[in-house]
Write an enzyme that holds these catalytic residues in place. Structure first.
Site, PDB file in Angstrom:
ATOM      1  N   GLY A  18       0.778  -1.246   0.000  1.00 15.35           N
ATOM      2  CA  GLY A  18       0.000   0.000   0.000  1.00 15.35           C
ATOM      3  C   GLY A  18       0.805   1.290   0.000  1.00 15.35           C
ATOM      4  CB  SER A  19       4.226   2.277  -1.020  1.00 14.36           C
ATOM      5  OG  SER A  19       4.348   1.923  -2.377  1.00 14.36           O
ATOM      6  CG  ASN A  20       1.448   3.567  -5.796  1.00 15.51           C
ATOM      7  OD1 ASN A  20       1.745   4.629  -6.330  1.00 15.51           O
ATOM      8  ND2 ASN A  20       2.082   2.439  -6.052  1.00 15.51           N
ATOM      9  CE  LYS A  73     -21.785 -13.610 -13.112  1.00 17.19           C
ATOM     10  NZ  LYS A  73     -22.539 -14.468 -14.024  1.00 17.19           N
ATOM     11  CG  MET A  97      -1.708  -7.843  -6.164  1.00 13.69           C
ATOM     12  SD  MET A  97      -0.883  -7.016  -7.539  1.00 13.69           S
ATOM     13  CE  MET A  97       0.050  -8.379  -8.193  1.00 13.69           C
ATOM     14  NE  ARG A  98     -10.421 -11.369  -6.554  1.00 16.02           N
ATOM     15  CZ  ARG A  98     -10.540 -12.687  -6.639  1.00 16.02           C
ATOM     16  NH1 ARG A  98      -9.618 -13.470  -6.149  1.00 16.02           N
ATOM     17  NH2 ARG A  98     -11.603 -13.219  -7.209  1.00 16.02           N
ATOM     18  CG  ASN A 114      -4.087  -0.554 -12.133  1.00 12.53           C
ATOM     19  OD1 ASN A 114      -3.858  -0.606 -10.920  1.00 12.53           O
ATOM     20  ND2 ASN A 114      -3.438  -1.313 -13.004  1.00 12.53           N
ATOM     21  CG  HIS A 116       1.147  -1.435 -15.739  1.00 10.69           C
ATOM     22  ND1 HIS A 116       1.003  -2.719 -15.275  1.00 10.69           N
ATOM     23  CD2 HIS A 116       1.995  -1.512 -16.805  1.00 10.69           C
ATOM     24  CE1 HIS A 116       1.722  -3.537 -16.031  1.00 10.69           C
ATOM     25  NE2 HIS A 116       2.333  -2.832 -16.966  1.00 10.69           N
TER      26      HIS A 116
HETATM   27  C1  GRF Z   1       3.026  -0.818  -7.761  1.00  9.25           C
HETATM   28  O1  GRF Z   1       4.252  -1.012  -8.430  1.00  9.25           O
HETATM   29  C2  GRF Z   1       1.910  -0.567  -8.732  1.00  9.25           C
HETATM   30  O2  GRF Z   1       2.323   0.092  -9.906  1.00  9.25           O
HETATM   31  C3  GRF Z   1       1.461  -1.968  -9.084  1.00  9.25           C
HETATM   32  O3  GRF Z   1       1.575  -2.689  -7.888  1.00  9.25           O
HETATM   33  C4  GRF Z   1       2.553  -2.079  -7.042  1.00  9.25           C
HETATM   34  C5  GRF Z   1       1.872  -1.793  -5.750  1.00  9.25           C
HETATM   35  O4  GRF Z   1       2.746  -1.310  -4.767  1.00  9.25           O
HETATM   36  N1  GRF Z   1       0.149  -1.976  -9.653  1.00  9.25           N
HETATM   37  P1  GRF Z   1       2.188  -0.661  -3.432  1.00  9.25           P
HETATM   38  O5  GRF Z   1       1.303  -1.702  -2.767  1.00  9.25           O
HETATM   39  O6  GRF Z   1       1.413   0.563  -3.818  1.00  9.25           O
HETATM   40  O7  GRF Z   1       3.394  -0.360  -2.595  1.00  9.25           O
END
Ligand code: GRF
Length: 199
Positions: A18-20, A73, A97-98, A114, A116
């Protein structure tokens, strides 16, 4: 975190670190997203996701439902039911991650975003930094995009180039890339919430 009225309501979806998410919460609290949106909840499909602990420090509402062993579903139906209470404008995926089911995508069409860790034209799927490292790339591109029925195929909303030519290891690439992600995701979200990017 105080909920402000008349702002976009968002849910942040995570599966792990969850760093983002943390960067977004920081920007909502004191940075470029302040006054533009309210974080109605942080949701995880893994109840032991470290990011949930971080979210609680920000006094944001958290919810989790274990997805393991559940059909896509059925699981997404449960998530949609849960989300109804929150009535969010946008779902911000941050390491979720789903793959989302068709019904879910239709319910939030053009409202699921999202990030990426690569240029989605060149590389889709997980391990974007490994791909850049293994291919000795001099630079890579972080992509923010709309989520559609494909994997990382949705319309690109913004890209940020990251210079990695002097990186000696995968860890260094990841560190540099994530730093860029943390800044860039909120920059794009700011434009979306201000209506400067049309969805
Ligand atoms: C990030 O690299 C993001 O681009 C990808 O998954 C990673 C998630 O990292 N979709 P975090 O959980 O936000 O640290």
């Amino acid at each position: 975190m105080t909920i402000q009225k008349d702002k976009k309501k968002i849910a942040i979806f995570i599966s792990g670190r969850g760093s983002n998410m943390k960067a977004i919460l920081d920007n909502v609290t004191t940075g470029k997203l302040k006054g533009l949106c309210n974080v109605a909840l942080v949701f995880s499909n893994k109840c032991n996701a470290p990011g949930l602990t971080t979210a609680k420090l920000y006094k944001v509402k958290t919810e989790c439902l274990e997805s393991k062993g559940k059909k896509r579903k059925e699981f997404d139906k449960q998530v949609m039911d849960l989300l109804k209470t929150y009535d969010v404008d946008f779902i911000i995926l941050a390491g979720y991650m789903r793959i989302l089911s068709e019904n879910f995508l239709h319910a939030y069409e053009n409202r699921i975003i999202n990030i990426h860790p690569a240029d989605t034209y060149l590389y889709k799927g997980i391990h974007g930094y490994e791909w850049a490292y293994e291919n000795n790339m001099k630079k890579t591109k972080i992509t923010v995009h709309i989520v559609d029925e494909g994997v990382d195929t949705g319309r690109i909303l913004g890209q940020r180039e990251v210079d990695i030519k002097d990186c000696q290891s995968l860890e260094e690439i990841e560190e540099r890339g994530l730093k860029a992600e943390h800044e860039f995701y909120s920059e794009v979200l700011e434009k979306i919430f201000k209506g400067e990017i049309s969805l």
